[in-house]
Motif scaffolding. Structure first.
Motif, short mmCIF file in Angstrom:
data_model
loop_
_atom_site.label_atom_id
_atom_site.label_comp_id
_atom_site.label_asym_id
_atom_site.label_seq_id
_atom_site.Cartn_x
_atom_site.Cartn_y
_atom_site.Cartn_z
N PRO A 1 -8.61 -4.18 3.56
CA PRO A 1 -8.09 -3.87 2.40
C PRO A 1 -7.19 -2.65 2.73
CG PRO A 1 -10.26 -4.46 1.50
CD PRO A 1 -10.24 -4.54 3.20
N ILE A 2 -7.82 -1.79 3.60
CA ILE A 2 -7.06 -0.57 3.92
C ILE A 2 -5.62 -0.69 4.47
CG2 ILE A 2 -6.97 1.66 5.24
CD1 ILE A 2 -9.83 1.66 4.96
N PHE B 1 1.91 -2.47 2.21
CA PHE B 1 2.43 -2.56 1.16
C PHE B 1 3.46 -1.09 1.24
CE2 PHE B 1 2.77 -0.85 -3.53
CZ PHE B 1 3.85 -1.73 -3.99
N ASP B 2 2.63 0.09 1.28
CA ASP B 2 3.25 1.29 1.50
C ASP B 2 4.46 1.30 2.53
OD1 ASP B 2 1.66 2.11 -0.53
OD2 ASP B 2 0.14 3.22 0.85
N HIS C 1 -4.08 -3.77 4.01
CA HIS C 1 -3.36 -4.26 3.06
C HIS C 1 -2.55 -3.20 2.42
CE1 HIS C 1 -5.85 -8.05 3.16
NE2 HIS C 1 -4.92 -8.09 4.25
N ARG C 2 -3.14 -2.21 1.69
CA ARG C 2 -2.39 -1.13 1.17
C ARG C 2 -1.43 -0.30 2.14
NH1 ARG C 2 -7.75 -0.34 -0.92
NH2 ARG C 2 -8.20 1.40 0.62
N THR D 1 -12.09 7.00 -2.08
CA THR D 1 -10.67 7.34 -1.97
C THR D 1 -10.38 8.64 -2.50
OG1 THR D 1 -10.26 5.99 -4.03
CG2 THR D 1 -9.92 4.89 -1.91
#
Length: 474
Positions: A245-246, A252-253, A248-249, A179
């Motif tokens: 997971p990408i 959230f954003d 999921h982030r 990242t």
């Protein structure tokens, strides 16, 4: 229950390989002690005696923990990153894991590479940054087509599934996981050559997928049958799962932006457009990684469906054909895909049925991966639409604020214009009577002209203010 293959280091040949002992050795077979039954309660006692401690469970836990540490030491360096010094990895459920810097060094203290390939069960050879000489050797030994070699060496980025005579070739795109790096989410291809006896994987950059797949095998060895098709599925599944997971982030954003875009103050709006653009760029990169994966998985499912397309009539005719070919009576095989009714069935008709059942099981695995890919693609499209709506709302809010600011400015300008329209004529009149020339009333020795002029100025001011009030200028 079969023992978990050990994944530890040996130092018989320093610097050449890391290997593990053969399953079934004393270090890998950990029998669990049976829990003794508690003593019966006596008639005069009110306290039940506690059972004896389960000593085997603790020992089994520590040995599992040691195997996990050995597995991590096998692939990770002292800083916890993938060890790039070993470019070749060999795995066989009956042998374990062997790592080496050169293909000729893939050996154990008792077996060389040729002997390792002849061990029962499927094999897995993982190659990092192969050279042209190594690719020529592997293509000659395993019969890999020249077009496949060209795609691997030129790093063809198009995801695809090609069927050849003795293998099928799968190109599946992974990505950079760092990242903090400049190449985050940049595609990196993994090439799988799936043979009947094993699988060979190629990649030009260090990858965590072989580490994850071998860890999964170590954990689920008692519940799975390791085949080349299953290993191909496990690699594809691991690449697909790392995209979750990408997203999921991103979710959230997107939710945070969608909530803040209409309530954020004007002083905090400077970086909102930058946040929207950054998240939208990440979504576009994730969608680019997901685009071709569904087609590859569908091609694999179609391949297994065509390979396992036996009708009920054909399967019922197999025992008769077997009896005509061998002269033996038809045998009955078990319904389990892992066990046969007898050892003689391994060389007879049930092998066909077993392959068919394994094909159906692989179709189920690939169908699960396809569901994940389609779901993530739909979620990414939904997040992109939400960001588009949030960006539209943000720009609309900015437009409204600019319109309000413009209206306020116009109101102030109108008031200043009205004030100038009142003051300028008064200055003109007073300037005319204040000139150094002869003016009316200059020779009259009283104040009548002064009060006339003052009264006319006040009357003009009253008329101008009333006019401005009528048209709501003030």
């Amino acid at each position: 229950m079969s023992s978990v293959p050990g994944l530890n280091k040996t130092s018989s040949v320093p610097g050449l390989y890391k290997t593990s002992p053969v399953p079934g050795a004393e270090t890998n077979t950990v029998p669990l002690a049976k829990t003794p039954s508690p003593a019966p309660r006596t008639s005069g006692s009110s306290v039940r005696p506690s059972p004896e401690p389960y000593s085997g469970r603790k020992s089994h836990y520590h040995k599992r923990r040691r195997r996990q540490q050995h597995h991590e030491e096998l692939f990770l360096d002292k800083d916890g990153f993938i060890d790039e010094s070993y470019r070749f990895t060999f795995f066989n459920p009956a042998v374990g894991t062997v790592r080496a810097q050169e293909i000729a060094d893939l050996r154990t203290p008792t077996m060389d590479l040729a002997s390792l390939l002849q061990v029962g069960g499927c094999f897995w050879i993982d190659v990092l940054r192969p050279s042209f000489q190594e690719m020529h050797l592997l293509s000659k030994v395993f019969g890999i087509h020249a077009l496949t070699v060209e795609d691997i060496m030129t790093q063809d980025a198009r995801e695809k599934c090609e069927i050849h005579a003795n293998y099928y070739f799968v190109c599946f795109r992974s990505f950079d996981f760092d990242t903090n790096g400049e190449s985050y989410l940049e595609p990196k291809c993994v090439y799988n050559v799936v043979l009947r006896e094993g699988i060979i994987t190629f990649h030009m950059e260090p990858s965590v997928h072989q580490y994850h797949v071998l860890r999964r095998i170590r954990r689920q060895i008692d519940h799975i049958v390791v085949t080349p098709d299953w290993l191909n599925y496990a690699i594809i599944d691991d690449i697909t799962d790392l995209l979750a997971p990408i997203l999921h982030r991103v979710e959230f954003d997107v939710d945070a932006i969608d909530e803040l875009v209409l309530v954020i103050s004007s002083s905090e709006q400077s970086d909102m457009l930058l946040r929207i653009s950054t998240v939208r760029k990440r979504i576009m990169m994730a969608m680019r990684l997901l685009q071709g994966k569904a087609d590859v998985v569908r091609a694999l499912i179609k391949r297994f469906e065509s390979a396992t397309a036996f009708s009920t009539t054909q399967i019922s005719a197999l025992p008769v054909l077997f009896e005509r070919a061998t002269g033996a009576p038809p045998t009955v095989w078990s319904d389990s895909p892992r066990r046969y009714a007898s050892s003689a069935d391994r060389n007879g008709v049930p092998d066909v049925v077993l392959d068919q059942r394994k094909g159906h099981e692989t179709i189920l695995y690939l169908g699960d991966v396809l569901d994940h890919i389609v779901t993530m693609m739909q979620n990414a499209t939904h997040y992109d639409n939400m960001l588009g709506r949030a960006q539209t709302n943000y720009l609309a809010q900015i437009s409204i604020e600019l319109t309000e600011s413009s209206n306020s400015t116009n109101d102030v300008v109108a008031k200043l214009s009205a004030l100038a329209a009142i003051v300028v004529p008064l200055n003109f009149i007073t300037g005319m009577w204040g000139a150094n020339v002869k003016v009316p009333g200059q020779d009259i020795d009283n104040l009548h002209y002064f009060f006339y002029i003052l009264g006319m100025c006040l009357l003009y001011v009253v008329i101008a203010v009333c006019f401005a009030r009528r048209y709501r200028i003030f």
